[in-house]
Motif scaffolding. Structure first.
Motif, PDB file in Angstrom:
ATOM      1  N   ASP A  53      61.853  49.834  46.111  1.00  0.00           N
ATOM      2  CA  ASP A  53      60.401  49.621  46.152  1.00  0.00           C
ATOM      3  C   ASP A  53      60.013  48.394  46.973  1.00  0.00           C
ATOM      4  OD1 ASP A  53      61.334  47.695  44.410  1.00  0.00           O
ATOM      5  OD2 ASP A  53      60.001  48.225  42.745  1.00  0.00           O
ATOM      6  N   GLY A  54      60.958  47.853  47.733  1.00  0.00           N
ATOM      7  CA  GLY A  54      60.631  46.710  48.564  1.00  0.00           C
ATOM      8  C   GLY A  54      61.497  46.645  49.813  1.00  0.00           C
ATOM      9  N   PHE A  55      60.941  46.082  50.872  1.00  0.00           N
ATOM     10  CA  PHE A  55      61.655  45.862  52.131  1.00  0.00           C
ATOM     11  C   PHE A  55      61.459  44.409  52.551  1.00  0.00           C
ATOM     12  CE2 PHE A  55      61.349  50.395  52.079  1.00  0.00           C
ATOM     13  CZ  PHE A  55      62.461  50.842  52.773  1.00  0.00           C
ATOM     14  N   ALA A  56      62.553  43.731  52.847  1.00  0.00           N
ATOM     15  CA  ALA A  56      62.513  42.355  53.340  1.00  0.00           C
ATOM     16  C   ALA A  56      63.266  42.312  54.668  1.00  0.00           C
ATOM     17  CB  ALA A  56      63.133  41.402  52.329  1.00  0.00           C
ATOM     18  N   TYR A  57      62.522  42.272  55.759  1.00  0.00           N
ATOM     19  CA  TYR A  57      63.107  42.288  57.094  1.00  0.00           C
ATOM     20  C   TYR A  57      63.215  40.870  57.653  1.00  0.00           C
ATOM     21  CZ  TYR A  57      61.309  47.168  57.034  1.00  0.00           C
ATOM     22  OH  TYR A  57      61.018  48.469  56.727  1.00  0.00           O
ATOM     23  N   TYR A  58      63.815  40.765  58.821  1.00  0.00           N
ATOM     24  CA  TYR A  58      63.755  39.560  59.633  1.00  0.00           C
ATOM     25  C   TYR A  58      63.565  40.004  61.081  1.00  0.00           C
ATOM     26  CZ  TYR A  58      68.762  40.520  60.456  1.00  0.00           C
ATOM     27  OH  TYR A  58      69.960  41.110  60.780  1.00  0.00           O
ATOM     28  N   ALA A  59      63.544  39.051  62.021  1.00  0.00           N
ATOM     29  CA  ALA A  59      63.329  39.371  63.444  1.00  0.00           C
ATOM     30  C   ALA A  59      62.039  40.155  63.641  1.00  0.00           C
ATOM     31  CB  ALA A  59      64.522  40.139  64.023  1.00  0.00           C
ATOM     32  N   SER A  60      61.017  39.818  62.826  1.00  0.00           N
ATOM     33  CA  SER A  60      59.711  40.485  62.921  1.00  0.00           C
ATOM     34  C   SER A  60      59.826  41.996  62.782  1.00  0.00           C
ATOM     35  CB  SER A  60      59.000  40.115  64.227  1.00  0.00           C
ATOM     36  OG  SER A  60      58.795  38.715  64.295  1.00  0.00           O
ATOM     37  N   ALA A  61      60.820  42.438  61.989  1.00  0.00           N
ATOM     38  CA  ALA A  61      61.079  43.866  61.741  1.00  0.00           C
ATOM     39  C   ALA A  61      61.405  44.623  63.027  1.00  0.00           C
ATOM     40  CB  ALA A  61      59.913  44.535  61.012  1.00  0.00           C
ATOM     41  N   MET A  62      61.923  43.913  64.009  1.00  0.00           N
ATOM     42  CA  MET A  62      62.361  44.559  65.236  1.00  0.00           C
ATOM     43  C   MET A  62      63.842  44.909  65.136  1.00  0.00           C
ATOM     44  SD  MET A  62      59.683  44.714  67.160  1.00  0.00           S
ATOM     45  CE  MET A  62      60.322  45.094  68.786  1.00  0.00           C
ATOM     46  N   ALA A  63      64.190  46.080  65.638  1.00  0.00           N
ATOM     47  CA  ALA A  63      65.593  46.497  65.717  1.00  0.00           C
ATOM     48  C   ALA A  63      66.083  46.130  67.109  1.00  0.00           C
ATOM     49  CB  ALA A  63      65.721  47.994  65.463  1.00  0.00           C
ATOM     50  N   GLY A  64      66.640  44.928  67.240  1.00  0.00           N
ATOM     51  CA  GLY A  64      66.902  44.391  68.568  1.00  0.00           C
ATOM     52  C   GLY A  64      65.596  43.852  69.125  1.00  0.00           C
ATOM     53  N   TYR A  65      65.312  44.105  70.404  1.00  0.00           N
ATOM     54  CA  TYR A  65      64.082  43.624  71.013  1.00  0.00           C
ATOM     55  C   TYR A  65      63.212  44.759  71.553  1.00  0.00           C
ATOM     56  CZ  TYR A  65      66.020  38.911  70.857  1.00  0.00           C
ATOM     57  OH  TYR A  65      66.547  37.715  70.435  1.00  0.00           O
ATOM     58  N   THR A  66      63.637  45.990  71.330  1.00  0.00           N
ATOM     59  CA  THR A  66      62.885  47.106  71.908  1.00  0.00           C
ATOM     60  C   THR A  66      62.456  48.144  70.877  1.00  0.00           C
ATOM     61  OG1 THR A  66      64.963  48.256  72.425  1.00  0.00           O
ATOM     62  CG2 THR A  66      64.007  46.885  74.159  1.00  0.00           C
ATOM     63  N   ASP A  67      63.098  48.193  69.714  1.00  0.00           N
ATOM     64  CA  ASP A  67      62.778  49.190  68.697  1.00  0.00           C
ATOM     65  C   ASP A  67      62.179  48.519  67.471  1.00  0.00           C
ATOM     66  OD1 ASP A  67      63.863  51.647  69.970  1.00  0.00           O
ATOM     67  OD2 ASP A  67      65.751  50.547  69.830  1.00  0.00           O
ATOM     68  N   LYS A  68      61.446  49.277  66.688  1.00  0.00           N
ATOM     69  CA  LYS A  68      60.751  48.756  65.524  1.00  0.00           C
ATOM     70  C   LYS A  68      61.274  49.426  64.266  1.00  0.00           C
ATOM     71  CE  LYS A  68      57.155  46.421  63.712  1.00  0.00           C
ATOM     72  NZ  LYS A  68      57.023  44.966  63.814  1.00  0.00           N
ATOM     73  N   MET A  69      61.451  48.627  63.195  1.00  0.00           N
ATOM     74  CA  MET A  69      61.778  49.182  61.885  1.00  0.00           C
ATOM     75  C   MET A  69      60.483  49.302  61.097  1.00  0.00           C
ATOM     76  SD  MET A  69      65.390  47.266  61.022  1.00  0.00           S
ATOM     77  CE  MET A  69      64.754  45.611  61.298  1.00  0.00           C
ATOM     78  N   ASP A  70      60.081  50.527  60.812  1.00  0.00           N
ATOM     79  CA  ASP A  70      58.775  50.787  60.210  1.00  0.00           C
ATOM     80  C   ASP A  70      58.961  51.298  58.782  1.00  0.00           C
ATOM     81  OD1 ASP A  70      55.782  51.271  60.496  1.00  0.00           O
ATOM     82  OD2 ASP A  70      56.486  53.273  59.946  1.00  0.00           O
ATOM     83  N   THR A  71      58.390  50.594  57.820  1.00  0.00           N
ATOM     84  CA  THR A  71      58.576  50.950  56.413  1.00  0.00           C
ATOM     85  C   THR A  71      58.091  52.361  56.113  1.00  0.00           C
ATOM     86  OG1 THR A  71      58.439  48.633  55.711  1.00  0.00           O
ATOM     87  CG2 THR A  71      57.966  50.317  54.042  1.00  0.00           C
TER      88      THR A  71
END
Length: 397
Positions: A53-71
């Motif tokens: 029930d929770g997501f704690a990302y880092y790197a501004s939720a970026m997967a590397g510098y080109t992709d996004k991790m979207d909840t």
């Protein structure tokens, strides 16, 4: 005084995909790898993915510098019905260790019960090693690009050369970091580099950004890693023996700032990893010192930054990192074993997450290269632009 929230949260599940050489994860997608890593972490913990029930990302939720991790996309993919917390630390890999602190904060505040931290990386479209050269010029990178500073390694070479100038640090120290990491990866089935490395081979390696040769650079790999954090009370009912979050800290001084992306620091920070203030806060919260740490999972994107982090975290005095490393202190059986999993130099580079996994396995007593009787593990994130971060994990009774 020990942090009032020490050991009130714990890591209960870790999971990963296979590790791939850069670009070889295709045709898998970033989201597919995220899903596999999270499901593997849930299986490790003995949890249903629907309990996340929770997501704690880092790197501004970026997967590397080109992709996004979207909840929302991850929820749809995995069938997670509702989240009550989703947030990220800013900047890049400097926040990897601190993301567990972010997860812990959500749990302690009652905002979520089971929080996942995940990183997925696929370097098919853009190599991280040349990322600064690929971005559009702006007032910040316009200082870097004309000087040929097109990637993190080129920028780190400037800091490394300054450390050599100030303290007499030798390339032999950087070689020892690379060789020690390689030795630790030899028996790891998932490691990318498992061929023994000699000092002669190190010095024969092509120079990429003087004084850094190719073997001073971390691997360029694809894959995903996920970690699940919950309260210690809930953790005791789960599959694995909990690994306690003794303390976490992130941030940094203005003098460190954008780190290797601006070169405006005084010598105190220029020839450093930028971690000293974070390290001091981390130890104060944990109520321990460097002498109490049994195993160190040091962020090793470039070999000189391992040397400088060892100084900032108090394993040796400022400027003495080179001789300390050359003495064999960081090898298995040394005074502070560093990266028994082979680190980002020899196992895989997933922007710091493999270090958290190794810290957990060391304190569970299940690591491939187990440090005997390990009680405390230090995990670091960065060095990079603020925030940099540190994490101290403790073995549970």
């Amino acid at each position: 005084m020990t942090w009032e929230h020490s050991n009130k949260t714990a890591i209960v599940g870790v999971g990963a995909t296979p590790y791939y050489l850069r670009g070889q994860s295709w045709p898998r997608t970033v989201n597919e790898m995220i899903g596999e890593a999270i499901l593997n972490a849930c299986a490790d913990a003995g949890l249903s993915v629907k309990e996340i029930d929770g997501f704690a990302y880092y790197a501004s939720a970026m997967a590397g510098y080109t992709d996004k991790m979207d909840t929302a996309s991850i929820m749809e993919m995995l069938g997670i019905p509702e989240v009550t917390f989703t947030a990220t630390l800013t900047s890049g890999g400097g926040g990897s260790a601190g993301s567990i602190g972010l997860a812990s904060a959500a749990i302690l505040a009652g905002e979520a019960n089971y929080v996942v931290t995940v990183m997925s990386l696929q370097q098919r479209a853009q190599r991280l090693g040349t990322v600064f050269g690929a971005v559009k010029p702006d007032p910040e990178v316009s200082f870097l690009q004309p000087a040929g500073l097109v990637g993190p390694g080129h920028l780190m070479s400037v800091l490394a050369r300054r450390h050599m100038h100030l303290y007499g640090t030798r390339r032999e120290a950087f070689a020892e970091v690379a060789i020690s990491s390689r030795n630790n990866a030899l028996n790891r089935p998932k490691a990318i580099r498992r061929k023994p490395l000699t000092l002669e081979e190190y010095f024969e390696s092509p120079m990429l950004a003087d004084p850094l040769c190719r073997l001073d650079f971390c691997l360029e790999t694809d894959g995903a890693v996920a970690v699940i954090t919950t309260s210690t009370e809930r953790a005791r009912d789960l599959k694995q023996k909990p690994v306690l979050v003794r303390a976490a800290a992130h941030g940094g001084r203005r003098e460190w700032g954008r780190a290797f992306g601006w070169m405006g620091m005084s010598d105190e920070y220029f020839a450093s990893s930028g971690h000293k203030s974070v390290a001091d806060r981390l130890y104060a919260k944990a109520g321990i010192t460097a002498a109490d740490v049994d195993v160190a999972l040091i962020y090793d994107h470039f070999t000189p930054m391992v040397v400088m982090q060892l100084e900032d975290y108090g394993f040796c005095a400022k400027g003495e990192g080179g001789p300390f490393v050359e003495s064999g202190a960081i090898r298995m059986g040394g005074s502070i074993p560093v990266n028994p999993h082979g680190g980002q130099l020899s196992e895989a580079y997933i922007i710091g997450m493999t270090h958290i996994v190794e810290g957990v396995e060391q304190l569970r007593g299940t690591a491939i290269n187990q440090v005997p009787d390990a009680q405390f593990a230090l995990v670091t994130g960065g060095p990079a632009s603020i925030p940099v971060s540190g994490l101290i994990l403790e073995k549970s009774a």
